[in-house]
Structures are given as C-alpha cells and as structure tokens.
Design an enzyme around this catalytic site. Structure first.
Site, PDB file in Angstrom:
ATOM      1  N   ASP A   2      56.890  27.665  49.071  1.00  0.00           N
ATOM      2  CA  ASP A   2      58.343  27.598  49.088  1.00  0.00           C
ATOM      3  C   ASP A   2      58.967  28.580  48.084  1.00  0.00           C
ATOM      4  OD1 ASP A   2      60.782  25.967  49.874  1.00  0.00           O
ATOM      5  OD2 ASP A   2      60.839  25.681  47.705  1.00  0.00           O
ATOM      6  N   GLU A  58      62.637  38.622  52.441  1.00  0.00           N
ATOM      7  CA  GLU A  58      62.690  40.010  51.964  1.00  0.00           C
ATOM      8  C   GLU A  58      63.736  40.805  52.733  1.00  0.00           C
ATOM      9  OE1 GLU A  58      60.922  41.061  49.235  1.00  0.00           O
ATOM     10  OE2 GLU A  58      60.753  38.890  49.208  1.00  0.00           O
TER      11      GLU A  58
HETATM   12  C1  GLC Z   1      63.283  26.512  50.543  1.00  0.00           C
HETATM   13  C2  GLC Z   1      63.290  25.351  51.509  1.00  0.00           C
HETATM   14  C3  GLC Z   1      64.651  24.726  51.502  1.00  0.00           C
HETATM   15  C4  GLC Z   1      64.930  24.227  50.107  1.00  0.00           C
HETATM   16  C5  GLC Z   1      64.744  25.339  49.062  1.00  0.00           C
HETATM   17  C6  GLC Z   1      64.655  24.771  47.689  1.00  0.00           C
HETATM   18  O1  GLC Z   1      64.153  27.516  50.920  1.00  0.00           O
HETATM   19  O2  GLC Z   1      62.897  25.784  52.777  1.00  0.00           O
HETATM   20  O3  GLC Z   1      64.752  23.687  52.417  1.00  0.00           O
HETATM   21  O4  GLC Z   1      66.239  23.729  50.028  1.00  0.00           O
HETATM   22  O5  GLC Z   1      63.552  26.052  49.263  1.00  0.00           O
HETATM   23  O6  GLC Z   1      63.405  24.171  47.474  1.00  0.00           O
END
Ligand code: GLC
Ligand code: CA
Length: 577
Positions: free
Chosen positions: A230, A295
């Site tokens: 993530d 990106e």
């Molecule tokens: C990523 C996840 C999203 C979340 C963010 C913060 O972008 O896909 O759902 O809100 O990270 O963890």
C-alpha cells in the site's frame, strides 16, 4: 521435454470455450515462468464479499465459502485488502496489529482455514501490506506519543512547530488538510500522509524496518504468496522539511494543488524495495510483490521494477486512470508498458476499492453492458497480469450514497458534496436476486453499506443462467487465458495502428513447430466499424478465423478476415488458423 508436450497437449484442446468445473489445468509454463506471470488476480474487499455471522459485514469464513466460486470463475490468486485489527477509520488501512485478524472478520483460526481451502481450490492468497503508516491506536504509536524520550519516539515523524507556531511546513495530506497534527502531550507535530489517525512510520529508523520485515515473515510463514504494498512510494520524506511546491490553480478538495516533491517517490524507497525483494525471494514458491504507487509516467513506473530486484508487478495507474474509452489512448498506454525501459512484466486493472467501477467509468449511459464486455476482453487478453475487482464479472455499478448521513468513507465525509468518497465502489457483492441482501448476508440485517437496487438483475445466480451474460463472457475469457498459448505467453503486436476507433492487436506464441495466433479487435466507438486483417503482415492471405470470445457474437463461429465488421463497442477475440 515433459513441459513441451504439456504445452502441445494444451494447445490441441485450447479452443474449448469453457473448461469443465474443476478441470483447470496448471498453466503451461514453457519458459519456466513464475506463477504470477500467468495468474489472474482478484481483489476482495473483505467487508463486502460475504457475511456469514449475520452482522452485515463480510468475514473470512465468507471468503472461504466463496473460493469454489472463484475457482470456477478462473481466478488464480486473491488479494484481500486489510483484515488486521483496526479502528476502521480508513476501513482497515489504519492497522493497530499487523499479526492478527480483526474480530469483525474472524479469528486467526479462520485465516488458517481460509488458507487450507484456498490451497484445495488452487487459489493463492496475497496480503495487503501497509508499510507507510499505522493506526494512531497501534501500541507503537501510543508509546511514541507518550513522551519525547520514549524508545519508540523515533519510530514516527515528529517535529517542533514552525518558528512562529503552526505546522512545521506546508506538506499536505492526501485527504485535503495539513499533513501535520499537533500532539498536546509533547507539544510536537506528527506527520501523516493520509488521515490524522494514520501516522507515518519513520523508515529511516532501522528498528522500524526490522519490525516490518518480521511482519512479512509472519505471513510468509503462514503460506501467503505475496503482498500488495500500500502507498509505498510515500515511505520517505525530505529530512530537511522543504516546502512542497504549489501547482498552478488551486483545488478546494485534497492535495491536488500541491506537488508531493518532498514526500513522494524519494530515492530511498528503492533500497527498501530491494531489501523486501531479497526477503521474499528467500521463501520458496516465488512470492510476488505488487506495488501501489501512482507514478506520473512510464519512466516512473519502470523504476519500480529496479533491475529485476525490486517489485515484480507495479500496478499500472496510467492505464487504471484512463477515464476515457479511446482506442488511441489505450493503444499508447499498452504500448508504453509493453516497451517499458525496465522490460518489466505489465500489471493492469480498471477497477479497485479506490476508484469508480469500470462499468460506470467507461460506460456512455446507453451501451454500458456492451462496453463492460469490451473492457473485459481488453483486460483478459492483453499481455501481462490482470487484476480484477470483486463484482466486475457481473457488471456491478458504482452506487454512491445520496445523503450525507449515509456516507461511511471519511473521504466522502470530509469532501461532501463535491467528493462523495469511495463507498460507491465498495457495496456488498451481489450473489442472488433474492432477499435478504442479495445473498451477501444470510440475515435481514442492515448491511454496512446498502445492497444496490441493481442486485435484482445484476447478480451471480441470474447471470450464470444466461449464456450471453457478462459473467459468462468473463468465464469464457478466463478459461481461454488459461488454455490458449498465444494468450498465456504470446508476444504482443499492435495492428492497424492508425485506426482512431478500433484498438486491435495480435498475440502470438510458438508451440512446438506451430505458431498460435490470436487477434483481438476492440471497437471503442459508437458506430459500426470494419477493419481488415487479411493481407497485413500479421495475417497471411490463406488464413481463416474462428471466434473464441466476443461481446456480440457466439464463440465458435467462423470469422472472415478480409473484413471484420464490429458493431458499436463490439469486441472480438479471433483464433487464426
Ligand atoms: C491506499 C489504499 C486506500 C487507503 C490509502 C491509505 O491508497 O488503497 O484505500 O485509503 O492507501 O492507506
Ligand atoms: Ca460478518
């Protein structure tokens, strides 16, 4: 030798439209490729897939109970978004314990059972790994904030207020406010790229790295096949706290008026990627790393692969963020990733838990069903690893809340009414036409997000029984992907490159002394279009065609290659003989 004959055997039966249940073969693997090159990944948002304990929220037992369905659909791996203990501010992306299961979703015993069933069904499990930040309720942060001298103080990013007071600099959170929050206990600010409740870890601290690498080992020891990482481009920030530059024009919501020059994509992220890659490579079975990093261009994406010593599958946000159905645009995007300077293997998707579903994003309001089929053909015949999102196989719609009081996603709560948040793409899976809750929850309970009205016709049970449904097109395409060598490991060649309306390409593979060729033609316009395939350097004069899958014509019929007539938004996969 053994491998080769398996390939030949599969090539012979490759045009079978849909394999019998349970008969999915191991994908032929002529080049000794790792599994993830030929896998179809399916993202599950655990709150919304299947509820079993009647509380209106999905759970791990529910996922396990649906793995047979996913096997039958033709999915090879599931990525489950976070189901670790969490205060659920960002619905699991705020983790308070990385090595446990949130009781909403079940127990570690349920997870172990899920792994067993997944193995029986030949489905791999990919975990979501949130490295950038924890929940503010994680014991690490509770300790860190307790005093300036706590041993965990330096696990997070703490700074004094600016000389005149206020946040240390202008850095902004993704969700549209300062990225700094003052903690009165110690009089310093902590940094959070996301919500206030998601403090960023300090990746310059070796203890943080060690703790997180232990988390990876914990799940790898349980047999998971990899991680979706993530927000990984945000692990580091400029230690000198330079202000981020403002972009021309301003935007009332979010950080879209600021360039994250000092908070995103810092070169140090690659050291971490290399360390993590080494770690996963020390486990058997080729665990995979998938990065979430949007990106800005193909060069940025290519850097994520490193020298094949970093991320194997960086998600392609260039493709995912293309909001327009345009043959020219998609031809360019797929060509870009095909020619990426790192020679990395493409990974692409159109829908996920953060963006409106592809049904709505590409639909024109009139031909959405046809267009959903067109996008399915593109997604499942292009070269690379496709990533599906639960419910796209039945054409689930984005169903946004209509009243502020119903919004659950904090992005929508903060941004209403301009930004309605991400609830719309996170509604419960639609299994049946019937009450209660379209089969998502076994009880007459209020589900965490409402089951959309569309469930009466858009659901797995109804569509399974309709031979020409979107669901059956997905099944056919997924079966083809696992049996047709040209789609499994064939190369990719664009065709008719000047055509502004029809995006077409050929996939081609050698099988023994034969060449398998498959042509895909996608009419991305609202008018009948005719293209010529015969006579081009790809398709010789004597060749004949057979439809393998299409959103307008039955599979199995013969297709003239002199003129291929495509209805508005018609797409076709043609086997060339
Ligand atoms: C990523 C996840 C999203 C979340 C963010 C913060 O972008 O896909 O759902 O809100 O990270 O963890
Ligand atoms: Ca439940």
């Amino acid at each position: 030798m053994r491998r080769l004959s398996l390939v030949v055997l599969l090539a012979l039966c490759s045009v079978a439209p849909v394999l019998a249940q349970g008969a999915r073969p191991t994908v032929p693997d002529s080049a000794g490729d790792p599994w993830w090159k030929h896998a179809v990944i399916y993202e599950i948002y655990p709150r919304s897939f299947q509820d079993t304990n009647r509380d209106g929220v999905g759970d791990l037992k529910g996922i396990a109970s649906r793995l047979a369905y996913l096997h039958q659909l033709g999915v090879d791996a599931i990525w489950i978004t976070p189901m670790y203990p969490s205060p659920q501010v960002d619905f699991g992306y705020d983790i308070s314990d990385y090595e446990a299961i949130d009781p909403i979703y079940g127990t570690m015993g349920d997870f172990d059972d899920l792994m067993k069933v997944a193995k029986q069904q030949g489905i791999r499990v990919i975990m979501d790994l949130v490295l950038n930040h924890t929940s503010d309720q994680h014991p690490w942060f509770l300790q860190s904030r307790s005093s300036r001298t706590n041993p965990k103080r330096d696990w997070y990013i703490w700074h004094d207020p600016a000389p005149g007071g206020g946040p240390p600099n202008n850095w902004q959170s993704w969700f549209g406010h300062s990225a700094w929050t003052l903690d009165p206990t110690t009089g310093q600010y902590y940094y959070h790229y996301f919500y206030v409740q998601q403090p960023d870890l300090n990746w310059r601290n070796p203890e943080v790295k060690k703790a997180m690498y232990d988390v990876l080992r914990f799940w790898l020891d349980k047999g998971v096949s990899g991680f979706r990482m993530d927000a990984v481009s945000r692990l580091f920030e400029d230690p000198n706290l330079h202000d981020d530059p403002y972009l021309p024009g301003s935007n009332a919501f979010g950080d879209r008026n600021i360039q994250h020059k000092y908070t995103d994509d810092l070169p140090e992220i690659h050291d971490v990627f290399r360390e993590i890659r080494k770690l996963v490579d020390s486990y058997p079975g080729h665990p995979v790393l998938i990065s979430e990093a949007d990106e800005p261009n193909i060069q940025g994406l290519a850097r994520m692969y490193g020298h094949d010593d970093e991320i194997q599958l960086p998600m392609d946000f260039q493709i995912a963020d293309a909001n327009e159905l345009s043959a020219t645009k998609f031809r360019k995007l797929f060509q870009d990733v095909e020619n990426n300077p790192a020679h990395g293997w493409p990974e692409f998707f159109f829908s996920n838990h953060d963006q409106p579903r592809q049904w709505d994003r590409y639909g024109d309001g009139t031909h959405n069903q046809q267009i959903a089929g067109l996008m399915a053909i593109l997604e499942l015949t292009a070269r690379g690893t496709p990533q599906m999102y639960y419910g796209e196989e039945i054409g689930m719609r984005t169903t946004e809340p209509t009243r502020k009081e119903d919004v659950r996603d904090p992005e929508g709560i903060t941004g209403w009414p301009k930004e309605k948040g991400r609830d719309g793409e996170r509604t419960p899976m639609q299994w049946t036409a019937e009450a209660p809750n379209a089969g998502f929850s076994p009880a007459e309970v209020k589900t965490w997000l409402p089951v959309p009205e569309s469930a009466r016709t858009v659901n797995v049970a109804t569509e399974s029984a309709q031979p020409e449904s979107l669901y059956n097109l997905y099944r056919r395409l997924l079966a083809l992907r696992h049996t047709e060598p040209a789609l499994i490991h064939g190369d990719y060649r664009p065709l008719n490159e000047d055509d502004p309306n029809v995006f077409s390409y050929m996939r081609q593979a050698r099988v023994g002394d034969r060449t398998r060729k498959v042509v895909v033609a996608l009419n991305m316009s609202n008018a009948i279009r005719t293209i010529r395939l015969q006579g081009s350097k790809a398709v010789g004069p004597g060749a004949t065609g057979k439809i393998l899958a299409s959103n307008f014509e039955a599979a199995g019929s013969t297709q003239s290659l002199g003129e291929v007539k495509l209805p508005a938004f018609g797409g076709v996969v043609i086997g060339i003989q």
